[in-house]
Design a protein around this motif. Sequence first.
Motif, PDB file in Angstrom:
ATOM      1  N   THR A  37      87.004 126.269  18.050  1.00  0.00           N
ATOM      2  CA  THR A  37      86.249 127.434  17.593  1.00  0.00           C
ATOM      3  C   THR A  37      87.141 128.451  16.888  1.00  0.00           C
ATOM      4  O   THR A  37      86.643 129.427  16.353  1.00  0.00           O
ATOM      5  CB  THR A  37      85.585 128.154  18.785  1.00  0.00           C
ATOM      6  N   ARG A  38      88.473 128.227  16.943  1.00  0.00           N
ATOM      7  CA  ARG A  38      89.421 129.223  16.427  1.00  0.00           C
ATOM      8  C   ARG A  38      89.102 130.591  17.023  1.00  0.00           C
ATOM      9  O   ARG A  38      88.708 131.535  16.336  1.00  0.00           O
ATOM     10  CB  ARG A  38      89.399 129.254  14.891  1.00  0.00           C
ATOM     11  N   SER A  39      89.280 130.682  18.316  1.00  0.00           N
ATOM     12  CA  SER A  39      88.909 131.875  19.074  1.00  0.00           C
ATOM     13  C   SER A  39      89.564 133.123  18.499  1.00  0.00           C
ATOM     14  O   SER A  39      90.741 133.132  18.125  1.00  0.00           O
ATOM     15  CB  SER A  39      89.315 131.705  20.537  1.00  0.00           C
ATOM     16  N   SER A  40      88.782 134.200  18.447  1.00  0.00           N
ATOM     17  CA  SER A  40      89.281 135.489  17.955  1.00  0.00           C
ATOM     18  C   SER A  40      89.270 136.534  19.065  1.00  0.00           C
ATOM     19  O   SER A  40      89.249 137.731  18.790  1.00  0.00           O
ATOM     20  CB  SER A  40      88.429 135.965  16.769  1.00  0.00           C
ATOM     21  N   GLU A  41      89.308 136.082  20.307  1.00  0.00           N
ATOM     22  CA  GLU A  41      89.233 137.016  21.440  1.00  0.00           C
ATOM     23  C   GLU A  41      90.428 137.954  21.475  1.00  0.00           C
ATOM     24  O   GLU A  41      90.319 139.096  21.939  1.00  0.00           O
ATOM     25  CB  GLU A  41      89.139 136.227  22.750  1.00  0.00           C
ATOM     26  N   LEU A  42      91.590 137.499  21.007  1.00  0.00           N
ATOM     27  CA  LEU A  42      92.775 138.353  21.024  1.00  0.00           C
ATOM     28  C   LEU A  42      92.624 139.554  20.105  1.00  0.00           C
ATOM     29  O   LEU A  42      93.239 140.595  20.331  1.00  0.00           O
ATOM     30  CB  LEU A  42      94.013 137.546  20.613  1.00  0.00           C
ATOM     31  N   TYR A  43      91.785 139.417  19.065  1.00  0.00           N
ATOM     32  CA  TYR A  43      91.607 140.501  18.125  1.00  0.00           C
ATOM     33  C   TYR A  43      90.645 141.568  18.647  1.00  0.00           C
ATOM     34  O   TYR A  43      90.820 142.752  18.386  1.00  0.00           O
ATOM     35  CB  TYR A  43      91.078 139.968  16.792  1.00  0.00           C
ATOM     36  N   GLU A  44      89.603 141.122  19.346  1.00  0.00           N
ATOM     37  CA  GLU A  44      88.579 142.061  19.859  1.00  0.00           C
ATOM     38  C   GLU A  44      87.806 141.358  20.960  1.00  0.00           C
ATOM     39  O   GLU A  44      87.424 140.192  20.810  1.00  0.00           O
ATOM     40  CB  GLU A  44      87.641 142.472  18.723  1.00  0.00           C
ATOM     41  N   HIS A  45      87.609 142.025  22.094  1.00  0.00           N
ATOM     42  CA  HIS A  45      86.917 141.361  23.197  1.00  0.00           C
ATOM     43  C   HIS A  45      85.729 142.131  23.746  1.00  0.00           C
ATOM     44  O   HIS A  45      84.916 141.556  24.453  1.00  0.00           O
ATOM     45  CB  HIS A  45      87.901 141.074  24.338  1.00  0.00           C
ATOM     46  N   ALA A  46      85.589 143.408  23.443  1.00  0.00           N
ATOM     47  CA  ALA A  46      84.489 144.193  24.006  1.00  0.00           C
ATOM     48  C   ALA A  46      83.134 143.696  23.494  1.00  0.00           C
ATOM     49  O   ALA A  46      82.224 143.398  24.280  1.00  0.00           O
ATOM     50  CB  ALA A  46      84.684 145.683  23.691  1.00  0.00           C
ATOM     51  N   LEU A  47      82.987 143.600  22.180  1.00  0.00           N
ATOM     52  CA  LEU A  47      81.734 143.103  21.606  1.00  0.00           C
ATOM     53  C   LEU A  47      81.549 141.620  21.893  1.00  0.00           C
ATOM     54  O   LEU A  47      80.418 141.158  22.095  1.00  0.00           O
ATOM     55  CB  LEU A  47      81.714 143.348  20.097  1.00  0.00           C
ATOM     56  N   THR A 204      81.760 122.277  10.447  1.00  0.00           N
ATOM     57  CA  THR A 204      81.938 123.677  10.816  1.00  0.00           C
ATOM     58  C   THR A 204      82.525 123.765  12.209  1.00  0.00           C
ATOM     59  O   THR A 204      82.740 122.760  12.890  1.00  0.00           O
ATOM     60  CB  THR A 204      80.591 124.420  10.785  1.00  0.00           C
ATOM     61  N   ARG A 205      82.766 125.004  12.647  1.00  0.00           N
ATOM     62  CA  ARG A 205      83.290 125.212  13.994  1.00  0.00           C
ATOM     63  C   ARG A 205      82.248 124.929  15.075  1.00  0.00           C
ATOM     64  O   ARG A 205      82.562 124.948  16.266  1.00  0.00           O
ATOM     65  CB  ARG A 205      83.784 126.645  14.134  1.00  0.00           C
TER      66      ARG A 205
END
Length: 261
Positions: A37-47, A204-205
């Motif tokens: 999924t190419r996680s983006s949790e490190l960039y933003e996690h609240a939303l 796709t992811r």
Amino acid sequence: MNGLNTIAWVVFPYVSMAVFVVGLLWRYRYDKFGWTTRSSELYEHALLRLGSPLFHFGILFVAAGHFMGLLIPKSWTEAVGIGQDFYHFIATYMGALAGIMTVVGLSILIYRRRKTGPVFLATTRMDKFMYVLLATPIVLGMWATVQNQILAGGHGYDYRETISPWLRSLFYFQPQPELMADVPFQFKLHIVAAFLLFLVWPFTRLVHAFSAPVGYSTRPLVVYRSRGSAARGTREPGRGWEPVGTPQDRKRRRTPTSTDL
């Protein structure tokens, strides 16, 4: 018109399902590194912590409702005592609730991806295309439900007499496109958009939907050991690792000789 119906309700679904299956097998065989999924949790996690559960739980309920309504014959549910009134309530109102969860969750995820700088920079063109194709059948499905099920009153449109047997006929390899002739156009648009999504799914992811962390519970434990003196055990450490001023250090100091004096 018959030729168009054949293309829309026989050829296109078969092409979509064939690309879906073969594409997944190809992707898993030749692109395991990209199966993520190419996680983006490190960039933003609240939303993410708000939108992701709403979307994933909502889409799971939606998928379960589609499985029950499209693949299980109407006679089977009636045989186990599920009447039309009860089925209509569950399918329409509980399905609408699951749809709202899905739409709200997806909206939060899209907003997060657009407004959070690092997340937006990590978004590829294929990701943007995927979000459009993912949102389209969801929105069209909600529109079809509201227009033909809730606002219509009564039992609404009984898609288990037309859409359901048509879909099952594809799996039997005895397609019946004539069943789709009088289906409301909102449902037709929803179905075409869904098959279009399945067509591009393997590229796709979204492939992560077929990844289950089965090996997580059986993989070896990761053991962490401290470098502190209390956790060193009985073996004497190498000279290069012992702290200055310890008893071991003093024992290893060279004994003074006459030449040193």
